[in-house]
Structure formats: C-alpha cells, structure tokens
Design a protein around this motif. Sequence first.
Motif, PDB file in Angstrom:
ATOM      1  N   PRO A  39    -105.866 -25.271  22.210  1.00 40.33           N
ATOM      2  CA  PRO A  39    -107.170 -24.657  22.035  1.00 40.33           C
ATOM      3  C   PRO A  39    -108.198 -25.794  22.684  1.00 40.33           C
ATOM      4  N   ALA A  40    -109.400 -25.157  22.813  1.00 42.62           N
ATOM      5  CA  ALA A  40    -110.294 -26.156  23.706  1.00 42.62           C
ATOM      6  C   ALA A  40    -110.863 -27.243  22.579  1.00 42.62           C
ATOM      7  N   ASP A  41    -111.139 -26.543  21.317  1.00 40.82           N
ATOM      8  CA  ASP A  41    -111.670 -27.541  20.175  1.00 40.82           C
ATOM      9  C   ASP A  41    -110.537 -28.529  19.934  1.00 40.82           C
ATOM     10  N   GLU A  42    -109.406 -28.253  20.280  1.00 37.67           N
ATOM     11  CA  GLU A  42    -108.349 -29.388  20.069  1.00 37.67           C
ATOM     12  C   GLU A  42    -108.022 -30.467  21.085  1.00 37.67           C
ATOM     13  N   ALA A  43    -108.271 -29.943  22.210  1.00 39.05           N
ATOM     14  CA  ALA A  43    -107.919 -30.720  23.468  1.00 39.05           C
ATOM     15  C   ALA A  43    -108.061 -32.177  23.477  1.00 39.05           C
ATOM     16  N   GLN A  44    -109.353 -32.445  22.916  1.00 41.52           N
ATOM     17  CA  GLN A  44    -109.622 -33.959  23.223  1.00 41.52           C
ATOM     18  C   GLN A  44    -109.044 -34.469  22.172  1.00 41.52           C
ATOM     19  N   ARG A  45    -108.577 -34.422  21.156  1.00 42.31           N
ATOM     20  CA  ARG A  45    -107.987 -34.762  20.049  1.00 42.31           C
ATOM     21  C   ARG A  45    -106.229 -35.050  20.485  1.00 42.31           C
ATOM     22  N   VAL A  46    -105.692 -33.998  21.153  1.00 42.65           N
ATOM     23  CA  VAL A  46    -104.447 -34.150  21.517  1.00 42.65           C
ATOM     24  C   VAL A  46    -104.254 -34.986  22.582  1.00 42.65           C
ATOM     25  N   VAL A  47    -105.260 -34.984  23.735  1.00 39.88           N
ATOM     26  CA  VAL A  47    -105.071 -35.870  24.604  1.00 39.88           C
ATOM     27  C   VAL A  47    -105.349 -37.389  24.426  1.00 39.88           C
ATOM     28  N   GLU A  48    -106.086 -37.581  23.439  1.00 36.27           N
ATOM     29  CA  GLU A  48    -106.615 -38.908  23.106  1.00 36.27           C
ATOM     30  C   GLU A  48    -105.411 -39.387  22.460  1.00 36.27           C
ATOM     31  N   ASP A  49    -104.649 -38.540  21.649  1.00 30.37           N
ATOM     32  CA  ASP A  49    -103.340 -38.950  20.896  1.00 30.37           C
ATOM     33  C   ASP A  49    -102.296 -39.529  21.999  1.00 30.37           C
ATOM     34  N   GLY A  50    -102.226 -38.454  23.093  1.00 32.84           N
ATOM     35  CA  GLY A  50    -101.362 -38.881  24.091  1.00 32.84           C
ATOM     36  C   GLY A  50    -101.529 -40.168  24.756  1.00 32.84           C
ATOM     37  N   LEU A  51    -102.871 -40.237  25.054  1.00 34.18           N
ATOM     38  CA  LEU A  51    -103.314 -41.447  25.836  1.00 34.18           C
ATOM     39  C   LEU A  51    -102.924 -42.760  24.908  1.00 34.18           C
ATOM     40  N   ALA A  52    -103.244 -42.578  23.648  1.00 31.90           N
ATOM     41  CA  ALA A  52    -102.804 -43.734  22.577  1.00 31.90           C
ATOM     42  C   ALA A  52    -101.486 -43.961  22.521  1.00 31.90           C
ATOM     43  N   ALA A  53    -100.716 -42.888  22.784  1.00 29.28           N
ATOM     44  CA  ALA A  53     -99.350 -43.224  22.603  1.00 29.28           C
ATOM     45  C   ALA A  53     -98.643 -43.908  24.007  1.00 29.28           C
ATOM     46  N   GLY A  54     -99.368 -43.908  24.992  1.00 32.30           N
ATOM     47  CA  GLY A  54     -98.818 -44.523  26.361  1.00 32.30           C
ATOM     48  C   GLY A  54     -98.877 -43.560  27.358  1.00 32.30           C
ATOM     49  N   TYR A  55     -99.009 -42.310  27.147  1.00 30.82           N
ATOM     50  CA  TYR A  55     -99.063 -41.413  28.559  1.00 30.82           C
ATOM     51  C   TYR A  55    -100.027 -41.663  29.535  1.00 30.82           C
ATOM     52  N   ARG A  56     -99.993 -41.614  30.673  1.00 34.06           N
ATOM     53  CA  ARG A  56    -100.701 -41.609  31.658  1.00 34.06           C
ATOM     54  C   ARG A  56    -100.756 -40.724  32.745  1.00 34.06           C
ATOM     55  N   HIS A  57    -100.426 -39.424  32.447  1.00 34.00           N
ATOM     56  CA  HIS A  57    -100.364 -38.157  32.971  1.00 34.00           C
ATOM     57  C   HIS A  57    -100.644 -37.118  32.030  1.00 34.00           C
ATOM     58  N   ILE A  58    -101.768 -36.161  32.588  1.00 30.65           N
ATOM     59  CA  ILE A  58    -102.207 -35.346  31.805  1.00 30.65           C
ATOM     60  C   ILE A  58    -102.401 -33.963  32.563  1.00 30.65           C
ATOM     61  N   ASP A  59    -101.715 -33.047  32.081  1.00 28.87           N
ATOM     62  CA  ASP A  59    -101.515 -31.519  32.902  1.00 28.87           C
ATOM     63  C   ASP A  59    -102.321 -30.664  32.449  1.00 28.87           C
ATOM     64  N   THR A  60    -103.421 -30.087  33.094  1.00 29.64           N
ATOM     65  CA  THR A  60    -104.064 -29.011  32.583  1.00 29.64           C
ATOM     66  C   THR A  60    -104.454 -27.975  33.564  1.00 29.64           C
ATOM     67  N   ALA A  61    -105.072 -27.037  33.480  1.00 29.05           N
ATOM     68  CA  ALA A  61    -105.357 -25.955  34.361  1.00 29.05           C
ATOM     69  C   ALA A  61    -106.640 -25.045  34.180  1.00 29.05           C
ATOM     70  N   ALA A  62    -107.266 -24.522  35.028  1.00 29.23           N
ATOM     71  CA  ALA A  62    -108.714 -23.824  34.659  1.00 29.23           C
ATOM     72  C   ALA A  62    -108.391 -22.691  33.729  1.00 29.23           C
ATOM     73  N   ALA A  63    -107.001 -22.261  33.775  1.00 26.89           N
ATOM     74  CA  ALA A  63    -106.796 -20.883  32.963  1.00 26.89           C
ATOM     75  C   ALA A  63    -106.318 -21.423  31.523  1.00 26.89           C
ATOM     76  N   TYR A  64    -106.267 -22.686  31.446  1.00 22.34           N
ATOM     77  CA  TYR A  64    -106.101 -22.963  29.906  1.00 22.34           C
ATOM     78  C   TYR A  64    -107.406 -23.096  29.246  1.00 22.34           C
ATOM     79  N   VAL A  65    -108.519 -23.186  29.870  1.00 19.42           N
ATOM     80  CA  VAL A  65    -109.746 -23.336  29.471  1.00 19.42           C
ATOM     81  C   VAL A  65    -110.013 -24.451  28.540  1.00 19.42           C
ATOM     82  N   ASN A  66    -109.373 -25.582  28.776  1.00 18.78           N
ATOM     83  CA  ASN A  66    -109.545 -26.757  27.912  1.00 18.78           C
ATOM     84  C   ASN A  66    -109.861 -28.141  28.857  1.00 18.78           C
TER      85      ASN A  66
END
Length: 293
Positions: free
Chosen positions: A40-67
């Motif tokens: 969800p749009a209101d959770e995307a920032q937290r989820v991606v911040e968690d991913g980047l903190a864990a070590g991810y350096r590749h994020i996949d989104t789309a306009a259709a995801y609305v996030n």
Amino acid sequence: MSNDLTTSDVTPDVAPSVQRIEIAPGVLIPQIGLGVFQVPADEAQRVVEDGLAAGYRHIDTAAAYVNEEGVGAAVRASGLPREEVFITSKLRNGDQGHDSTRRAYAETCKRLGVDRLDLYLIHWPYPSKGLFEQSWQALQELEAEGAVRAVGVSNFLPEHLDAIARHGGRPPAVNQIELHPTFQQPEVAAASRALGSVVEAYSPLGQGADLTAGAVVDAATAHGASAAQVILAWHLARGHVVIPKSAKPERIAENLAAADLRLSAAEIDSITGLDSDERIGGDPATFALSQMR
C-alpha cells in the motif's frame, strides 16, 4: 553487452554476496531486488527503508502499483547516494503510445523524485490495444537521449519480442516475467536470452504456493535454510534476476540472505523438475486492464 555475473560492488558491509548482472553497456543490476507489488502507498516508504537498511540496492516498482512516491521518499530518507540504489519502474497499459509513453516516464520520475531511472519497462504488451511497438520506440529514444539508463519489457511472449526486434536497436535489457519453480516459461526465457535480454522473475516464490513442494522442503532441511531462500537460490543459480516481495523486516532480510546459499546440481535439477505450467497471474496474450486508477 554480457549476461555474465560480476562481483557486487556494493559496500563491503552491506549484502556482499549479491551479484550484479550487466543488462546494458555499463549498467549493472543487483541480482536480488525488493519488489513492492501490492504494498500500500502508505506503507511503501517504511517497507523500502527496511529493505535498504537490510542491504537491498535494487527496488522494483511500477506506476500501476501507486506507490512510487513512497519508494522515492525511502531512497531519499536512507541517505544513500542515488547512484547506489537501482530503481526500476514500469509503463501502465493505459499510457501506451509514443507520446503518452514519454509523458508517463516523466511523470514517474517526478513521483519518484529522481532525474532518471536505472530501468524502465513496458509493463504488459497489451496486444489488443496494438500500441506496444510505439511505446518501445519511445523507450529507445529515451535511452538514446540519456533520459533513462536502460529499457526493457515485462510479460512479453516470443511473438511480442519478435515484433519489437524488427525495429532494430539494442534488445530489451530485461524481460520481467512470472517465473517460479512450478511455472518456468522455458520458451519465453529462451526467446528472451536469444535476443540478449536478461530474464527477471516476478512472483519468484509462486506467491508462496511453491514453498511446500517436496524438492524445496528437502533442500531447505539439508541446508538449514528457509524454503524461500532455497527457491531464491535456485533462481540465482539459473541466472535470473529476482524481486521477492515482503512487508515484514525479518522476511526482507531472510530473502536477501539467499545470496549466500549454494544448492547442489541435484537439488537444482529436482526443483527445475517441479514445472507444471500453472500460471498464477494474467496471460500476456489477453491481459487488457488499463492499470489506470
């Protein structure tokens, strides 16, 4: 361009085992990324911040995801240099067409708060509309202009790949397709690789349905790993880029740790033998939602 794996150049203390694959001249994609489909749009920032903190350096989104806004906010909040985070987004079906594709790309960059993307994909061929070739031409122009680092497609079947190949130019950097142990699309994967496109797997765990397969459970037991890690390690061994999705910090970190798991040839063969040709998502030959909201 080469599809050979190269050693990751992320900082030594962050996900050192994640490999990067060259998808276009000088453009390296981390082989494991964080997908945000259905986040969800209101959770995307937290989820991606968690991913980047864990070590991810590749994020996949789309306009259709609305996030996209949340994804961009997370990248900025992380404090990481922009060039360290590989960002992919995708063109909605309803935005297909030459001029509308160019406008949609600019709007996606604005929502993400970036000057350009690392990878931009046509989300679906949407063959009933008959505009994907125009969209592909626009993407090639954007790449030639330096507005995007690499361009590709998603959900393209061999006939769709053939159609855009007739336009010449560089092949799609990737073809992102539904691919998991029980739905492997070998003909689509082979056609993609024949063009020089890297195969990227979405729904790499079969949206959880493949986690209980016997070959997966046996390998997980043998390695003291989770079933998800085993499936992701199978993908990596076969040269796929993978974008598992999770909103739970512990699962996000667990999935990334699959980069350190090495399966035996017999285990890889056993998992490959699970293919049952059972699709979970839409059929690219008929999928025709506009994706506009």
